[in-house]
Design an enzyme around this catalytic site. Sequence first.
Site, PDB file in Angstrom:
ATOM      1  N   ASP A   1      71.093 -42.680 -53.643  1.00 50.75           N
ATOM      2  CA  ASP A   1      72.613 -43.013 -53.598  1.00 50.75           C
ATOM      3  C   ASP A   1      72.775 -43.771 -54.490  1.00 50.75           C
ATOM      4  O   ASP A   1      71.648 -44.341 -55.169  1.00 50.75           O
ATOM      5  CB  ASP A   1      72.335 -43.737 -52.099  1.00 50.75           C
ATOM      6  CG  ASP A   1      73.849 -43.261 -51.754  1.00 50.75           C
ATOM      7  OD1 ASP A   1      73.715 -43.538 -50.061  1.00 50.75           O
ATOM      8  OD2 ASP A   1      75.023 -42.970 -52.154  1.00 50.75           O
TER       9      ASP A   1
HETATM   10  C1  GLC Z   1      78.024 -44.163 -51.517  1.00 48.77           C
HETATM   11  C2  GLC Z   1      77.679 -43.196 -50.822  1.00 48.77           C
HETATM   12  C3  GLC Z   1      77.183 -41.990 -50.280  1.00 48.77           C
HETATM   13  C4  GLC Z   1      78.175 -41.194 -51.614  1.00 48.77           C
HETATM   14  C5  GLC Z   1      77.955 -41.818 -53.001  1.00 48.77           C
HETATM   15  C6  GLC Z   1      78.391 -41.415 -54.207  1.00 48.77           C
HETATM   16  O1  GLC Z   1      77.360 -44.989 -51.951  1.00 48.77           O
HETATM   17  O2  GLC Z   1      76.596 -43.898 -49.755  1.00 48.77           O
HETATM   18  O3  GLC Z   1      77.406 -40.956 -49.102  1.00 48.77           O
HETATM   19  O4  GLC Z   1      77.768 -39.799 -51.309  1.00 48.77           O
HETATM   20  O5  GLC Z   1      77.930 -43.326 -53.117  1.00 48.77           O
HETATM   21  O6  GLC Z   1      79.592 -41.329 -53.618  1.00 48.77           O
END
Ligand code: GLC
Length: 733
Positions: free
Chosen positions: A289
Amino acid sequence: MTLTQEQKQFVEDLLGRMTLEEKIGQMNQESPSIVGGFDVPFSELIEMLTDGRISQEEFGRIMASAKQDLHEDDIRAGRVGSMMVNDPRQNNTLQKIAMEESRLGIPLIIGFDVIHGFRSVFPIAIAEACSFDDDLFESTAHMAAVESRAHGINWNFAPMIDAARDSRWGRVSEGPGEDPLLGSRFARAKIRGLQNDHSSPLNYVAACTKHFVAYGACESGRDYNTTSMSVSQLYNVYLPAFRAAMEEGAATVMAAFNDLNGVPCTVNRHLLRDILKGEFGLEGFVVSDANAIRECVSHGIAEDERDAGVQAALAGMDMDMGTHIYLEHLKAEAEKGTVPMEVIDEAVRRILSVKVWLGLFEDPFVPEELIAAYEKGLPEAHVGLCRRAANESMVLLKNDNHLLPLSRGQKISLVGNLADNPDEVCGAWAMAWKREDCVSVRAGLEAAGAQVSYYPCGGPEGEIDLEEADRACENADVIVAVVGETDAMSGEASSRTDTTLPGRQRELLERLLRSGKPVVAVLMNGRPLALGWEAEHVPAILEAWHLGIRMGDAVAAALLGDVNPSGKLSSSFPYVTGQCPLYYNHPSTGRPGSKSKFTSRYLDAPWDALYPFGHGLSYTSFAYDDMQVHKIGQCLEFTVRIRNTGERAGTEIAQLYMQDVSASLVRPVRELKDYRRVELKPGEEKKITFVLPLDALGFYDNEGKYRLEDGLFRFTIGPSSREGLSKELRLTF
Ligand code: GLC
């Protein structure tokens, strides 16, 4: 996701020609960064905005003079494997650079958060799950894939399939609710819709099931918080949807921010290598993430970023989202041998495999005519699907004395800021909608020919205008109050300690009710709200969530009876926040909750849900009878008759539950095992059949082993998790 032998050979040949730097470059994901226009680092600028040192206007002016860095030079140098960009022409440019100006011409996998639609935004997942319509789940995912590809996006960071039982957590809005079976069927359908239409490279994307795993169990509903649970709970509640997604061939997985039992998922070798890649057989790759590898230092599992990077790579984390830690440290670590070359080769093989499977080496570009078509407007079929999804996702929670549906002859006073704001209908994680596509509740009612007068009166934030509320009541036959949450009140980093209607909306409802006129509450919200007071005082409540671009059409159709609400709750609603976490598939305990003192209950609130999982009313009524069950081979066949006993056509969602009455571990009092949408005309009856394989009656123990145990089972078929016809069977396996 499966590759042909030829595709596998292509990957091996390419891997064999890559330098160590180029391999590590494939493991690096970039986002456009903001540069120039200000004399402090961008992160500091955000802090200054957050703590008020600069105003929103100043921030806007500064940003206007800044420019985006799309990392073209890094792409040329082979230091980027993936980008996060949603502009089709920018994506075409970046792909051209990658294919024609880097040494090996490896295309980019371009990901974006397309959680519930790209420009044709359909309901947030917790709402769409209330349709219990697998065909709908798959169709909307396919639409999202087609619109993604039309904008140069070939990887969706979706579906989010985190089971969630605590509505204090803002991200309950993004997933399919509290139940592992509904979550699993949702996951399967979404993977099929996103990945399976290979009739054209423009019709499918790589899915990214997230967040692996148990993010929805964050302690006290506080986002990013620690999670801890038994192995059996992990396997019975939080892993099923991911297992299902892997069985459907999900191409990628995103690891979760949280630690699980003390080990952050980002560096959790057991989760990533043993379970996800081993037991579940992930063919594609795992992406972290955002910033999550860096955050392993804050977790206290890594001394510094180098240590975090090494741990993540060894644990099976194939791609780094946004920290550059792999770019900065993996080469040296590979040369020292702390990260073996086979670890890097495995990660890059997985990444290249997904790119080959996506057809990116042949043609990663978006045709100009397709870009132009979307600039002209949305395909009518997409708008129609958004309307269907919105219609099926609404849940009629309460309807005393059949106050609903309204008639076009009634004078409606529509109240609430949310009712007239098209910017609020899409909810969290919708970033590409256009205002001209969005229909507010007010616009929907006016377009439907209702006699409606509008009075803002206030909303989830700020003051309310009680005098205006009084005026709203003066000439009305009925008042429709649209109340709930702004889209910013749910989604990521949006936990709330109080899940009642925010602001002074309850006071507004009180004022409206004081008029003695009938009041209908339409809820626009991203989480199960604590509605104990509203359920006691408001005669009709329609749960309308954030339904996407055609929200206004759907709400108007439901209020006026052109659509008969059919949704059933994918998550339990509490009376008060203090009941959270709250879910229907709970163990009995030795003293099941009741009205008597020495049982599992509260002194100051009811112990069970106000509106339980699976609850949802209709403008008609349904009767169940003649439930039968027969053991046929290795299956149980259930039949039941359902009759429409009212005057209107409607769709009932019949639900089959089971209880393993006595087992080697305590089991839930109810477990959803199947569901079926049944359309019935007035007076019509149908016999429906559920076929349940005997091996579906088991559970996972604390060694993660699946167990089928002889004993007594109770099966219930009915309209919700709280009622229905039951049969008991003693079974041996
Ligand atoms: C965010 C979220 C994730 C998302 C990623 C990219 O922090 O936790 O669900 O896909 O970053 O935006």
